[in-house]
Design a protein around this motif. Sequence first.
Motif, PDB file in Angstrom:
ATOM      1  N   ALA A   1       0.858  -1.191   0.000  1.00  0.00           N
ATOM      2  CA  ALA A   1       0.000   0.000   0.000  1.00  0.00           C
ATOM      3  C   ALA A   1       0.892   1.238   0.000  1.00  0.00           C
ATOM      4  O   ALA A   1       0.562   2.243   0.625  1.00  0.00           O
ATOM      5  N   GLN A   2       2.037   1.144  -0.659  1.00  0.00           N
ATOM      6  CA  GLN A   2       2.916   2.302  -0.727  1.00  0.00           C
ATOM      7  C   GLN A   2       3.729   2.234  -2.019  1.00  0.00           C
ATOM      8  O   GLN A   2       3.948   1.152  -2.560  1.00  0.00           O
ATOM      9  N   ALA A   3       4.131   3.419  -2.486  1.00  0.00           N
ATOM     10  CA  ALA A   3       5.017   3.484  -3.646  1.00  0.00           C
ATOM     11  C   ALA A   3       6.454   3.566  -3.159  1.00  0.00           C
ATOM     12  O   ALA A   3       6.743   4.258  -2.171  1.00  0.00           O
ATOM     13  N   VAL A   4       7.318   2.816  -3.819  1.00  0.00           N
ATOM     14  CA  VAL A   4       8.744   2.840  -3.479  1.00  0.00           C
ATOM     15  C   VAL A   4       9.512   3.098  -4.771  1.00  0.00           C
ATOM     16  O   VAL A   4       9.263   2.423  -5.777  1.00  0.00           O
ATOM     17  N   VAL A   5      10.416   4.060  -4.742  1.00  0.00           N
ATOM     18  CA  VAL A   5      11.205   4.347  -5.947  1.00  0.00           C
ATOM     19  C   VAL A   5      12.699   4.301  -5.621  1.00  0.00           C
ATOM     20  O   VAL A   5      13.117   4.616  -4.499  1.00  0.00           O
ATOM     21  N   ILE A   6      13.456   3.899  -6.614  1.00  0.00           N
ATOM     22  CA  ILE A   6      14.906   3.819  -6.465  1.00  0.00           C
ATOM     23  C   ILE A   6      15.521   5.154  -6.881  1.00  0.00           C
ATOM     24  O   ILE A   6      15.104   5.767  -7.862  1.00  0.00           O
ATOM     25  N   GLU A   7      16.489   5.601  -6.097  1.00  0.00           N
ATOM     26  CA  GLU A   7      17.247   6.825  -6.396  1.00  0.00           C
ATOM     27  C   GLU A   7      18.726   6.459  -6.526  1.00  0.00           C
ATOM     28  O   GLU A   7      19.132   5.367  -6.135  1.00  0.00           O
ATOM     29  N   SER A   8      19.519   7.408  -7.040  1.00  0.00           N
ATOM     30  CA  SER A   8      20.973   7.222  -7.036  1.00  0.00           C
ATOM     31  C   SER A   8      21.519   7.827  -5.743  1.00  0.00           C
ATOM     32  O   SER A   8      21.022   8.857  -5.287  1.00  0.00           O
ATOM     33  N   VAL A   9      22.545   7.184  -5.200  1.00  0.00           N
ATOM     34  CA  VAL A   9      23.215   7.790  -4.041  1.00  0.00           C
ATOM     35  C   VAL A   9      23.867   9.093  -4.512  1.00  0.00           C
ATOM     36  O   VAL A   9      24.545   9.116  -5.542  1.00  0.00           O
ATOM     37  N   GLY A  10      23.643  10.174  -3.773  1.00  0.00           N
ATOM     38  CA  GLY A  10      24.143  11.489  -4.172  1.00  0.00           C
ATOM     39  C   GLY A  10      25.613  11.671  -3.813  1.00  0.00           C
ATOM     40  O   GLY A  10      26.260  10.780  -3.246  1.00  0.00           O
ATOM     41  N   ALA A  11      26.114  12.880  -4.099  1.00  0.00           N
ATOM     42  CA  ALA A  11      27.531  13.192  -3.871  1.00  0.00           C
ATOM     43  C   ALA A  11      27.901  13.067  -2.390  1.00  0.00           C
ATOM     44  O   ALA A  11      29.046  12.767  -2.059  1.00  0.00           O
TER      45      ALA A  11
ATOM     46  N   ASP B   1       8.901  10.932   1.336  1.00  0.00           N
ATOM     47  CA  ASP B   1       8.577  12.334   1.028  1.00  0.00           C
ATOM     48  C   ASP B   1       7.184  12.697   1.554  1.00  0.00           C
ATOM     49  O   ASP B   1       6.497  11.868   2.166  1.00  0.00           O
ATOM     50  N   SER B   2       6.782  13.944   1.304  1.00  0.00           N
ATOM     51  CA  SER B   2       5.530  14.441   1.878  1.00  0.00           C
ATOM     52  C   SER B   2       4.302  13.740   1.307  1.00  0.00           C
ATOM     53  O   SER B   2       3.226  13.766   1.899  1.00  0.00           O
ATOM     54  N   GLU B   3       4.468  13.092   0.144  1.00  0.00           N
ATOM     55  CA  GLU B   3       3.354  12.320  -0.443  1.00  0.00           C
ATOM     56  C   GLU B   3       3.331  10.881   0.079  1.00  0.00           C
ATOM     57  O   GLU B   3       2.503  10.081  -0.361  1.00  0.00           O
ATOM     58  N   GLY B   4       4.279  10.545   0.919  1.00  0.00           N
ATOM     59  CA  GLY B   4       4.346   9.181   1.457  1.00  0.00           C
ATOM     60  C   GLY B   4       5.110   8.207   0.587  1.00  0.00           C
ATOM     61  O   GLY B   4       5.139   7.002   0.864  1.00  0.00           O
ATOM     62  N   VAL B   5       5.755   8.731  -0.481  1.00  0.00           N
ATOM     63  CA  VAL B   5       6.551   7.843  -1.349  1.00  0.00           C
ATOM     64  C   VAL B   5       7.890   7.553  -0.672  1.00  0.00           C
ATOM     65  O   VAL B   5       8.542   8.459  -0.139  1.00  0.00           O
ATOM     66  N   HIS B   6       8.256   6.289  -0.689  1.00  0.00           N
ATOM     67  CA  HIS B   6       9.494   5.842  -0.047  1.00  0.00           C
ATOM     68  C   HIS B   6      10.613   5.834  -1.098  1.00  0.00           C
ATOM     69  O   HIS B   6      10.455   5.256  -2.172  1.00  0.00           O
ATOM     70  N   HIS B   7      11.739   6.486  -0.790  1.00  0.00           N
ATOM     71  CA  HIS B   7      12.849   6.594  -1.748  1.00  0.00           C
ATOM     72  C   HIS B   7      14.048   5.792  -1.238  1.00  0.00           C
ATOM     73  O   HIS B   7      14.434   5.934  -0.074  1.00  0.00           O
ATOM     74  N   VAL B   8      14.622   4.974  -2.118  1.00  0.00           N
ATOM     75  CA  VAL B   8      15.734   4.094  -1.715  1.00  0.00           C
ATOM     76  C   VAL B   8      16.976   4.388  -2.571  1.00  0.00           C
ATOM     77  O   VAL B   8      17.008   4.059  -3.761  1.00  0.00           O
ATOM     78  N   PRO B   9      18.001   5.019  -1.990  1.00  0.00           N
ATOM     79  CA  PRO B   9      19.212   5.300  -2.766  1.00  0.00           C
ATOM     80  C   PRO B   9      20.026   4.035  -3.017  1.00  0.00           C
ATOM     81  O   PRO B   9      20.254   3.239  -2.098  1.00  0.00           O
ATOM     82  N   LYS B  10      20.456   3.860  -4.248  1.00  0.00           N
ATOM     83  CA  LYS B  10      21.331   2.723  -4.590  1.00  0.00           C
ATOM     84  C   LYS B  10      22.648   3.268  -5.127  1.00  0.00           C
ATOM     85  O   LYS B  10      22.676   4.229  -5.889  1.00  0.00           O
ATOM     86  N   ARG B  11      23.743   2.621  -4.745  1.00  0.00           N
ATOM     87  CA  ARG B  11      25.062   3.018  -5.243  1.00  0.00           C
ATOM     88  C   ARG B  11      25.155   2.718  -6.739  1.00  0.00           C
ATOM     89  O   ARG B  11      24.487   1.811  -7.240  1.00  0.00           O
ATOM     90  N   SER B  12      26.026   3.434  -7.434  1.00  0.00           N
ATOM     91  CA  SER B  12      26.156   3.238  -8.883  1.00  0.00           C
ATOM     92  C   SER B  12      26.971   1.976  -9.172  1.00  0.00           C
ATOM     93  O   SER B  12      27.731   1.492  -8.322  1.00  0.00           O
ATOM     94  N   LEU B  13      26.820   1.488 -10.396  1.00  0.00           N
ATOM     95  CA  LEU B  13      27.609   0.324 -10.838  1.00  0.00           C
ATOM     96  C   LEU B  13      29.095   0.617 -10.732  1.00  0.00           C
ATOM     97  O   LEU B  13      29.887  -0.221 -10.308  1.00  0.00           O
TER      98      LEU B  13
END
Length: 189
Positions: free
Chosen positions: A152-162, A171-183
Amino acid sequence: MIRDLIIKNRSYRRFHQEVAVGMDTLRELIDLARLSASGANMQPLRYILSCDPEKNAVIFPFLGWAAYLKDWPGPDEGERPSAYVVMLEDTKIGHPMRCDHGIAAQSILLGATERGLGGCMIGSVDRKELRKALKIPERYEILIVLALGEPAQAVVIESVGADGDIKYWRDSEGVHHVPKRSLDEIIIG
Ligand SMILES: Cc1cc2nc3c(=O)[nH]c(=O)nc-3n(C[C@H](O)[C@H](O)[C@H](O)COP(=O)(O)O)c2cc1C
């Protein structure tokens, strides 16, 4: 297709609790684990399955949820998992490599994802109290618990930042963000 399935197979922690996951489905998922690789083919894993509200309510209090989300104690009633798999090791069989449960857990979660379900591996378990509550004999070591249900939730993959921060966030909309390291970061040679 396996890439799509793996991308869809995120850790979900909020569910449509009213959507039942039947025992037949749980048994099909455990069959995927049964067919998976095992160190020295010892097959030490054992499972306790739960998909009825009473047993689910016994298991839930002993699980720890999303440690990085400091202001979220875990799913509210109505968004809790519809089923659990308690993964055990039969200590009389032994554990040559100690990674069978990760492989089995991934097989189960991929199978769940393929069926439109989702889940989360839970390593933060009050093992002592869960053992007591489920009357698990000492012979079986509690490894991890899988929480399952219809997400019952949206989950999106992000890139790990600098800044290199790997903490997931909501986030404020309840979307769960998961940072992944780059290849390029993870392939070191
Ligand atoms: C061995 C293991 C133990 C975990 N234990 C917990 C846990 O106790 N509680 C929790 O909410 N998530 C737990 N997780 C889920 C991770 O937090 C999650 O895999 C990570 O944030 C990456 O998100 P993703 O699975 O969507 O890629 C665990 C994952 C693994 C592989």
